[in-house]
Motif scaffolding. Structure first.
Motif, PDB file in Angstrom:
ATOM      1  N   LEU A   1       1.641  -2.112 -11.189  1.00  0.00           N
ATOM      2  CA  LEU A   1       2.255  -3.266 -10.525  1.00  0.00           C
ATOM      3  C   LEU A   1       3.640  -3.593 -11.080  1.00  0.00           C
ATOM      4  O   LEU A   1       4.574  -3.829 -10.293  1.00  0.00           O
ATOM      5  CB  LEU A   1       1.324  -4.482 -10.621  1.00  0.00           C
ATOM      6  CG  LEU A   1       1.759  -5.725  -9.852  1.00  0.00           C
ATOM      7  CD1 LEU A   1       1.959  -5.406  -8.376  1.00  0.00           C
ATOM      8  CD2 LEU A   1       0.731  -6.846 -10.023  1.00  0.00           C
ATOM      9  N   PRO A   2       3.843  -3.639 -12.409  1.00  0.00           N
ATOM     10  CA  PRO A   2       5.204  -3.888 -12.910  1.00  0.00           C
ATOM     11  C   PRO A   2       6.232  -2.869 -12.427  1.00  0.00           C
ATOM     12  O   PRO A   2       7.390  -3.220 -12.191  1.00  0.00           O
ATOM     13  CB  PRO A   2       5.030  -3.818 -14.437  1.00  0.00           C
ATOM     14  CG  PRO A   2       3.608  -4.208 -14.667  1.00  0.00           C
ATOM     15  CD  PRO A   2       2.863  -3.619 -13.513  1.00  0.00           C
ATOM     16  N   ASN A   3       5.819  -1.616 -12.273  1.00  0.00           N
ATOM     17  CA  ASN A   3       6.748  -0.601 -11.778  1.00  0.00           C
ATOM     18  C   ASN A   3       7.066  -0.777 -10.303  1.00  0.00           C
ATOM     19  O   ASN A   3       8.087  -0.273  -9.816  1.00  0.00           O
ATOM     20  CB  ASN A   3       6.175   0.797 -12.014  1.00  0.00           C
ATOM     21  CG  ASN A   3       6.215   1.194 -13.477  1.00  0.00           C
ATOM     22  OD1 ASN A   3       7.002   0.661 -14.253  1.00  0.00           O
ATOM     23  ND2 ASN A   3       5.349   2.126 -13.859  1.00  0.00           N
ATOM     24  N   MET A   4       6.192  -1.473  -9.581  1.00  0.00           N
ATOM     25  CA  MET A   4       6.413  -1.727  -8.165  1.00  0.00           C
ATOM     26  C   MET A   4       7.273  -2.966  -7.919  1.00  0.00           C
ATOM     27  O   MET A   4       7.796  -3.154  -6.819  1.00  0.00           O
ATOM     28  CB  MET A   4       5.069  -1.909  -7.442  1.00  0.00           C
ATOM     29  CG  MET A   4       4.226  -0.650  -7.368  1.00  0.00           C
ATOM     30  SD  MET A   4       2.507  -1.017  -6.921  1.00  0.00           S
ATOM     31  CE  MET A   4       2.734  -2.062  -5.475  1.00  0.00           C
ATOM     32  N   VAL A   5       7.401  -3.813  -8.928  1.00  0.00           N
ATOM     33  CA  VAL A   5       8.087  -5.099  -8.754  1.00  0.00           C
ATOM     34  C   VAL A   5       9.515  -4.965  -8.235  1.00  0.00           C
ATOM     35  O   VAL A   5       9.911  -5.711  -7.326  1.00  0.00           O
ATOM     36  CB  VAL A   5       8.056  -5.904 -10.072  1.00  0.00           C
ATOM     37  CG1 VAL A   5       9.040  -7.074 -10.031  1.00  0.00           C
ATOM     38  CG2 VAL A   5       6.649  -6.422 -10.336  1.00  0.00           C
ATOM     39  N   PRO A   6      10.349  -4.042  -8.757  1.00  0.00           N
ATOM     40  CA  PRO A   6      11.715  -3.957  -8.234  1.00  0.00           C
ATOM     41  C   PRO A   6      11.769  -3.702  -6.731  1.00  0.00           C
ATOM     42  O   PRO A   6      12.530  -4.358  -6.009  1.00  0.00           O
ATOM     43  CB  PRO A   6      12.310  -2.776  -9.016  1.00  0.00           C
ATOM     44  CG  PRO A   6      11.538  -2.740 -10.283  1.00  0.00           C
ATOM     45  CD  PRO A   6      10.154  -3.133  -9.914  1.00  0.00           C
TER      46      PRO A   6
ATOM     47  N   ARG B   1       0.832  -1.208   0.000  1.00  0.00           N
ATOM     48  CA  ARG B   1       0.000   0.000   0.000  1.00  0.00           C
ATOM     49  C   ARG B   1       0.870   1.263   0.000  1.00  0.00           C
ATOM     50  O   ARG B   1       0.583   2.231  -0.718  1.00  0.00           O
ATOM     51  CB  ARG B   1      -0.924   0.002   1.216  1.00  0.00           C
ATOM     52  CG  ARG B   1      -1.797   1.248   1.329  1.00  0.00           C
ATOM     53  CD  ARG B   1      -2.595   1.248   2.615  1.00  0.00           C
ATOM     54  NE  ARG B   1      -3.370   2.471   2.756  1.00  0.00           N
ATOM     55  CZ  ARG B   1      -2.901   3.614   3.233  1.00  0.00           C
ATOM     56  NH1 ARG B   1      -1.605   3.680   3.629  1.00  0.00           N
ATOM     57  NH2 ARG B   1      -3.662   4.683   3.326  1.00  0.00           N
ATOM     58  N   ALA B   2       1.940   1.240   0.799  1.00  0.00           N
ATOM     59  CA  ALA B   2       2.805   2.412   0.899  1.00  0.00           C
ATOM     60  C   ALA B   2       3.467   2.740  -0.438  1.00  0.00           C
ATOM     61  O   ALA B   2       3.464   3.889  -0.881  1.00  0.00           O
ATOM     62  CB  ALA B   2       3.857   2.198   1.981  1.00  0.00           C
ATOM     63  N   ILE B   3       4.024   1.717  -1.094  1.00  0.00           N
ATOM     64  CA  ILE B   3       4.704   1.996  -2.360  1.00  0.00           C
ATOM     65  C   ILE B   3       3.698   2.212  -3.492  1.00  0.00           C
ATOM     66  O   ILE B   3       3.991   2.912  -4.464  1.00  0.00           O
ATOM     67  CB  ILE B   3       5.702   0.881  -2.728  1.00  0.00           C
ATOM     68  CG1 ILE B   3       5.004  -0.458  -2.901  1.00  0.00           C
ATOM     69  CG2 ILE B   3       6.794   0.780  -1.689  1.00  0.00           C
ATOM     70  CD1 ILE B   3       5.934  -1.559  -3.372  1.00  0.00           C
ATOM     71  N   ALA B   4       2.485   1.624  -3.362  1.00  0.00           N
ATOM     72  CA  ALA B   4       1.457   1.837  -4.382  1.00  0.00           C
ATOM     73  C   ALA B   4       0.963   3.277  -4.352  1.00  0.00           C
ATOM     74  O   ALA B   4       0.716   3.885  -5.404  1.00  0.00           O
ATOM     75  CB  ALA B   4       0.297   0.872  -4.177  1.00  0.00           C
ATOM     76  N   LEU B   5       0.794   3.840  -3.157  1.00  0.00           N
ATOM     77  CA  LEU B   5       0.373   5.234  -3.047  1.00  0.00           C
ATOM     78  C   LEU B   5       1.386   6.161  -3.708  1.00  0.00           C
ATOM     79  O   LEU B   5       1.021   7.137  -4.386  1.00  0.00           O
ATOM     80  CB  LEU B   5       0.194   5.613  -1.572  1.00  0.00           C
ATOM     81  CG  LEU B   5      -1.033   5.026  -0.863  1.00  0.00           C
ATOM     82  CD1 LEU B   5      -1.005   5.358   0.628  1.00  0.00           C
ATOM     83  CD2 LEU B   5      -2.319   5.554  -1.497  1.00  0.00           C
ATOM     84  N   GLU B   6       2.654   5.852  -3.518  1.00  0.00           N
ATOM     85  CA  GLU B   6       3.704   6.658  -4.151  1.00  0.00           C
ATOM     86  C   GLU B   6       3.659   6.513  -5.666  1.00  0.00           C
ATOM     87  O   GLU B   6       3.819   7.489  -6.407  1.00  0.00           O
ATOM     88  CB  GLU B   6       5.065   6.220  -3.621  1.00  0.00           C
ATOM     89  CG  GLU B   6       6.235   6.973  -4.221  1.00  0.00           C
ATOM     90  CD  GLU B   6       7.574   6.443  -3.741  1.00  0.00           C
ATOM     91  OE1 GLU B   6       8.603   6.843  -4.326  1.00  0.00           O
ATOM     92  OE2 GLU B   6       7.602   5.636  -2.789  1.00  0.00           O
ATOM     93  N   GLU B   7       3.434   5.288  -6.140  1.00  0.00           N
ATOM     94  CA  GLU B   7       3.407   5.033  -7.580  1.00  0.00           C
ATOM     95  C   GLU B   7       2.181   5.671  -8.236  1.00  0.00           C
ATOM     96  O   GLU B   7       2.270   6.222  -9.338  1.00  0.00           O
ATOM     97  CB  GLU B   7       3.403   3.522  -7.833  1.00  0.00           C
ATOM     98  CG  GLU B   7       3.684   3.124  -9.262  1.00  0.00           C
ATOM     99  CD  GLU B   7       5.088   3.486  -9.709  1.00  0.00           C
ATOM    100  OE1 GLU B   7       5.249   3.812 -10.915  1.00  0.00           O
ATOM    101  OE2 GLU B   7       6.009   3.456  -8.877  1.00  0.00           O
ATOM    102  N   LEU B   8       1.040   5.607  -7.552  1.00  0.00           N
ATOM    103  CA  LEU B   8      -0.191   6.155  -8.119  1.00  0.00           C
ATOM    104  C   LEU B   8      -0.178   7.676  -8.181  1.00  0.00           C
ATOM    105  O   LEU B   8      -0.999   8.283  -8.885  1.00  0.00           O
ATOM    106  CB  LEU B   8      -1.394   5.686  -7.289  1.00  0.00           C
ATOM    107  CG  LEU B   8      -1.740   4.194  -7.404  1.00  0.00           C
ATOM    108  CD1 LEU B   8      -2.799   3.801  -6.387  1.00  0.00           C
ATOM    109  CD2 LEU B   8      -2.213   3.867  -8.824  1.00  0.00           C
ATOM    110  N   ALA B   9       0.741   8.293  -7.451  1.00  0.00           N
ATOM    111  CA  ALA B   9       0.858   9.752  -7.474  1.00  0.00           C
ATOM    112  C   ALA B   9       1.700  10.248  -8.643  1.00  0.00           C
ATOM    113  O   ALA B   9       1.808  11.459  -8.862  1.00  0.00           O
ATOM    114  CB  ALA B   9       1.459  10.248  -6.159  1.00  0.00           C
TER     115      ALA B   9
END
Length: 281
Positions: free
Chosen positions: A194-199, A163-171
């Motif tokens: 999701l692919p951008n969050m994988v690393p 959730r923490a990294i998804a919030l950053e990515e969605l921004a």
């Protein structure tokens, strides 16, 4: 993870490289042992010999034998498969649930985010081991029950991190760009977010793998997971306790050190991998 990162930062760069590659080699040996265990064990890991009980290390038995005369080296090699596969299975289950919960909460926000946050908070209220023991009390002990229970216990941890990294990515601006192009929420999350969050997730999961291995070994040590004659490392430590009372440390020390070495190696590689992927990103 923070402690390992702090220690590695204090080590000179050249020595850090040596430590990293040594740990990578240890993990490679563990994986090879898990894959090739049926063919490379010197003896049958379950074969007992009452003429060979508690033998000291020798050319015939490099790590000695246990209370039933079984070769410890063969059992450690054979146990690599069940130990590593169990840890991978629980992490896979926890990742599937955690990523789904965390990404859903970050995308929908509002009452859905609040509800999922409260559910994960309730899960955090119970220590992971206690939660698994509660599940085992209902469904009986066994490897599958232990793996599923630990997977459910780790899911909230991964959910909060996701959730923490998804919030950053969605921004990020590209999300709004795709939305304006009419890309649906499910497609946007699955194909881009999701692919951008994988690393970032991958580095975190490698470190969490060592924690999961230790937790599963603890369950097996307590008798809630693998059962005899399994050669799972945690169960081997439990079976070796009788020898410790008699001053014979090998049957408990060998698998215990194996667990510790693999967990430390996993943490070192995970921290390095996480840092490397973060830099590339």
């Amino acid at each position: 993870m923070t402690a390992v990162a702090t220690v590695l930062t204090a080590v000179p760069r050249r020595r850090r490289e040596w430590v990293f590659y040594s740990c990578l080699g240890i993990l490679a040996v563990a994986v090879v042992a898990a894959v090739l265990s049926p063919w490379i064990t010197p003896y049958d890991p379950t074969a007992t010999s009452f003429d060979s009980i508690y033998l000291n290390p020798s050319p015939a038995h490099w790590f000695g034998t246990d209370q039933l005369g079984r070769d410890l080296l063969s059992r450690v090699i054979d146990g690599a498969r069940s130990t590593l596969l169990g840890s991978i299975a629980l992490l896979a289950l926890a990742t599937a649930l955690g990523v789904l919960i965390g990404l859903t909460a970050a995308w929908l926000r509002g009452w859905v985010d609040t509800l999922l946050a409260r559910i994960t908070d309730v899960m955090f209220a119970f220590p992971g081991l206690l939660f698994v023991i509660m599940i085992i009390a209902v469904f009986d002990s066994g490897t599958v029950t232990a793996v599923v229970g630990m997977g459910l216990a780790y899911a909230p941890v991964i959910a909060k991190f996701t959730r923490a990294i998804a919030l950053e990515e969605l921004a990020r601006p590209y999300v709004d760009s795709y939305r304006l192009q009419g890309v649906g929420g499910l497609a946007l999350c699955a194909r881009y977010v999701l692919p951008n969050m994988v690393p970032t997730l991958l580095g975190y999961l490698v470190v969490l793998f060592g924690d999961g291995l230790m937790s599963l070994a603890t369950l097996n040590f307590l008798g809630f997971g693998s059962q005899p004659p399994s050669s799972d490392w945690g169960l081997m430590v439990e079976e070796g306790r009788a020898g410790v009372i008699q001053g014979i440390l090998g049957p408990a020390l060998v698998p215990g050190l194996t667990i510790a070495i693999v967990v430390v190696a996993t943490n070192v590689v995970g921290v390095r991998l996480s840092d490397s992927l973060a830099v590339r990103r």
